[in-house]
Design a protein around this motif. Sequence first.
Motif, PDB file in Angstrom:
ATOM      1  N   ASP A   1      19.331  36.643  34.723  1.00  0.00           N
ATOM      2  CA  ASP A   1      18.112  37.266  34.219  1.00  0.00           C
ATOM      3  C   ASP A   1      18.359  38.697  33.718  1.00  0.00           C
ATOM      4  O   ASP A   1      17.895  39.065  32.644  1.00  0.00           O
ATOM      5  CB  ASP A   1      17.036  37.262  35.317  1.00  0.00           C
ATOM      6  N   ASN A   2      19.121  39.513  34.479  1.00  0.00           N
ATOM      7  CA  ASN A   2      19.349  40.894  34.030  1.00  0.00           C
ATOM      8  C   ASN A   2      20.501  40.994  33.024  1.00  0.00           C
ATOM      9  O   ASN A   2      20.645  42.009  32.363  1.00  0.00           O
ATOM     10  CB  ASN A   2      19.539  41.867  35.198  1.00  0.00           C
ATOM     11  N   ARG A   3      21.317  39.951  32.928  1.00  0.00           N
ATOM     12  CA  ARG A   3      22.397  39.851  31.935  1.00  0.00           C
ATOM     13  C   ARG A   3      23.373  41.020  31.955  1.00  0.00           C
ATOM     14  O   ARG A   3      24.058  41.298  30.978  1.00  0.00           O
ATOM     15  CB  ARG A   3      21.820  39.672  30.534  1.00  0.00           C
ATOM     16  N   ARG A   4      23.443  41.722  33.062  1.00  0.00           N
ATOM     17  CA  ARG A   4      24.360  42.859  33.194  1.00  0.00           C
ATOM     18  C   ARG A   4      25.793  42.390  33.335  1.00  0.00           C
ATOM     19  O   ARG A   4      26.072  41.287  33.788  1.00  0.00           O
ATOM     20  CB  ARG A   4      24.030  43.649  34.458  1.00  0.00           C
ATOM     21  N   ALA A   5      26.708  43.294  33.006  1.00  0.00           N
ATOM     22  CA  ALA A   5      28.128  43.063  33.244  1.00  0.00           C
ATOM     23  C   ALA A   5      28.670  44.272  33.996  1.00  0.00           C
ATOM     24  O   ALA A   5      28.087  45.358  33.957  1.00  0.00           O
ATOM     25  CB  ALA A   5      28.873  42.869  31.932  1.00  0.00           C
ATOM     26  N   LEU A   6      29.775  44.075  34.667  1.00  0.00           N
ATOM     27  CA  LEU A   6      30.464  45.158  35.356  1.00  0.00           C
ATOM     28  C   LEU A   6      31.866  45.251  34.781  1.00  0.00           C
ATOM     29  O   LEU A   6      32.620  44.262  34.787  1.00  0.00           O
ATOM     30  CB  LEU A   6      30.517  44.898  36.859  1.00  0.00           C
ATOM     31  N   TYR A   7      32.211  46.445  34.247  1.00  0.00           N
ATOM     32  CA  TYR A   7      33.569  46.700  33.774  1.00  0.00           C
ATOM     33  C   TYR A   7      34.355  47.298  34.935  1.00  0.00           C
ATOM     34  O   TYR A   7      33.948  48.311  35.510  1.00  0.00           O
ATOM     35  CB  TYR A   7      33.592  47.667  32.586  1.00  0.00           C
ATOM     36  N   ILE A   8      35.487  46.679  35.243  1.00  0.00           N
ATOM     37  CA  ILE A   8      36.292  47.061  36.396  1.00  0.00           C
ATOM     38  C   ILE A   8      37.656  47.545  35.892  1.00  0.00           C
ATOM     39  O   ILE A   8      38.401  46.771  35.287  1.00  0.00           O
ATOM     40  CB  ILE A   8      36.460  45.860  37.352  1.00  0.00           C
ATOM     41  N   PRO A   9      37.986  48.813  36.136  1.00  0.00           N
ATOM     42  CA  PRO A   9      39.283  49.335  35.685  1.00  0.00           C
ATOM     43  C   PRO A   9      40.443  48.738  36.471  1.00  0.00           C
ATOM     44  O   PRO A   9      40.260  48.073  37.503  1.00  0.00           O
ATOM     45  CB  PRO A   9      39.181  50.837  35.976  1.00  0.00           C
ATOM     46  N   GLU A  10      41.652  49.024  35.990  1.00  0.00           N
ATOM     47  CA  GLU A  10      42.856  48.622  36.712  1.00  0.00           C
ATOM     48  C   GLU A  10      42.858  49.250  38.103  1.00  0.00           C
ATOM     49  O   GLU A  10      42.337  50.344  38.299  1.00  0.00           O
ATOM     50  CB  GLU A  10      44.101  49.090  35.958  1.00  0.00           C
ATOM     51  N   MET A  11      43.456  48.547  39.038  1.00  0.00           N
ATOM     52  CA  MET A  11      43.628  49.009  40.422  1.00  0.00           C
ATOM     53  C   MET A  11      42.303  49.168  41.171  1.00  0.00           C
ATOM     54  O   MET A  11      42.151  50.047  42.014  1.00  0.00           O
ATOM     55  CB  MET A  11      44.453  50.298  40.479  1.00  0.00           C
ATOM     56  N   PHE A  12      41.363  48.300  40.862  1.00  0.00           N
ATOM     57  CA  PHE A  12      40.138  48.183  41.636  1.00  0.00           C
ATOM     58  C   PHE A  12      40.123  46.795  42.257  1.00  0.00           C
ATOM     59  O   PHE A  12      40.292  45.795  41.551  1.00  0.00           O
ATOM     60  CB  PHE A  12      38.893  48.309  40.749  1.00  0.00           C
ATOM     61  N   ALA A  13      39.934  46.723  43.577  1.00  0.00           N
ATOM     62  CA  ALA A  13      39.739  45.428  44.216  1.00  0.00           C
ATOM     63  C   ALA A  13      38.356  44.937  43.816  1.00  0.00           C
ATOM     64  O   ALA A  13      37.407  45.715  43.691  1.00  0.00           O
ATOM     65  CB  ALA A  13      39.850  45.560  45.731  1.00  0.00           C
ATOM     66  N   HIS A  14      38.239  43.623  43.632  1.00  0.00           N
ATOM     67  CA  HIS A  14      36.987  43.041  43.162  1.00  0.00           C
ATOM     68  C   HIS A  14      36.653  41.781  43.957  1.00  0.00           C
ATOM     69  O   HIS A  14      37.529  40.975  44.255  1.00  0.00           O
ATOM     70  CB  HIS A  14      37.115  42.671  41.676  1.00  0.00           C
ATOM     71  N   GLY A  15      35.383  41.652  44.288  1.00  0.00           N
ATOM     72  CA  GLY A  15      34.901  40.438  44.928  1.00  0.00           C
ATOM     73  C   GLY A  15      33.412  40.314  44.731  1.00  0.00           C
ATOM     74  O   GLY A  15      32.746  41.269  44.342  1.00  0.00           O
ATOM     75  N   TYR A  16      32.901  39.131  45.003  1.00  0.00           N
ATOM     76  CA  TYR A  16      31.458  38.941  44.876  1.00  0.00           C
ATOM     77  C   TYR A  16      30.977  37.855  45.819  1.00  0.00           C
ATOM     78  O   TYR A  16      31.743  37.011  46.275  1.00  0.00           O
ATOM     79  CB  TYR A  16      31.046  38.643  43.432  1.00  0.00           C
ATOM     80  N   GLN A  17      29.672  37.899  46.065  1.00  0.00           N
ATOM     81  CA  GLN A  17      29.006  36.876  46.875  1.00  0.00           C
ATOM     82  C   GLN A  17      27.940  36.209  46.019  1.00  0.00           C
ATOM     83  O   GLN A  17      27.128  36.897  45.372  1.00  0.00           O
ATOM     84  CB  GLN A  17      28.363  37.494  48.112  1.00  0.00           C
TER      85      GLN A  17
END
Length: 183
Positions: A106-122
Amino acid sequence: MIFTETDLKGAFVIDLELKHDHRGFFARSFCAQDFEAHGLKPTVAQCNLSFNHKKGTLRGMHYQIAPAAETKLVRCTKGAIYDVIIDMRPESPTFLQHFGVELTDDNRRALYIPEMFAHGYQALTDGAEVVYQVGEFYTPGYERGLRHNDPFFNIQWPQEVTEISEKDSNWPLLRMMSVGGTR
């Protein structure tokens, strides 16, 4: 696109600028020139799609180290997720700090994640689907991870974790790692 830098330098929430007419809307979701104008790497080496059967499913916290460090542009195309990043750059003033944002269809957002960032989601909904544009090829020998429930970070996940891979549940705690000479 509307680029909003988070408290973690170089990480951006990206909102779409919708152009509406009687048919619906049109929006640009990626433009190499716009990314470069904001100091972001526009390279896309792979696109990945992740589908999650059940809400509460957790994926992460993953990153790759040099020479295979990767950027990511993450968007939820179906359902909703809570996306979290951790700054793993030892030279950064926000080293070991984290940021979380809800990404939804619905919000259609994105997240830009630079190099050397740990990433996860639920996954916050059953059937959540996530698309990643990744700036480097998956290279198993350079993959690293952190435990999603590491007390050092105290990430407040919005739901109980109902599904997680064995690999993700067995990443080391930060205090057991050598991260840029810390801890």
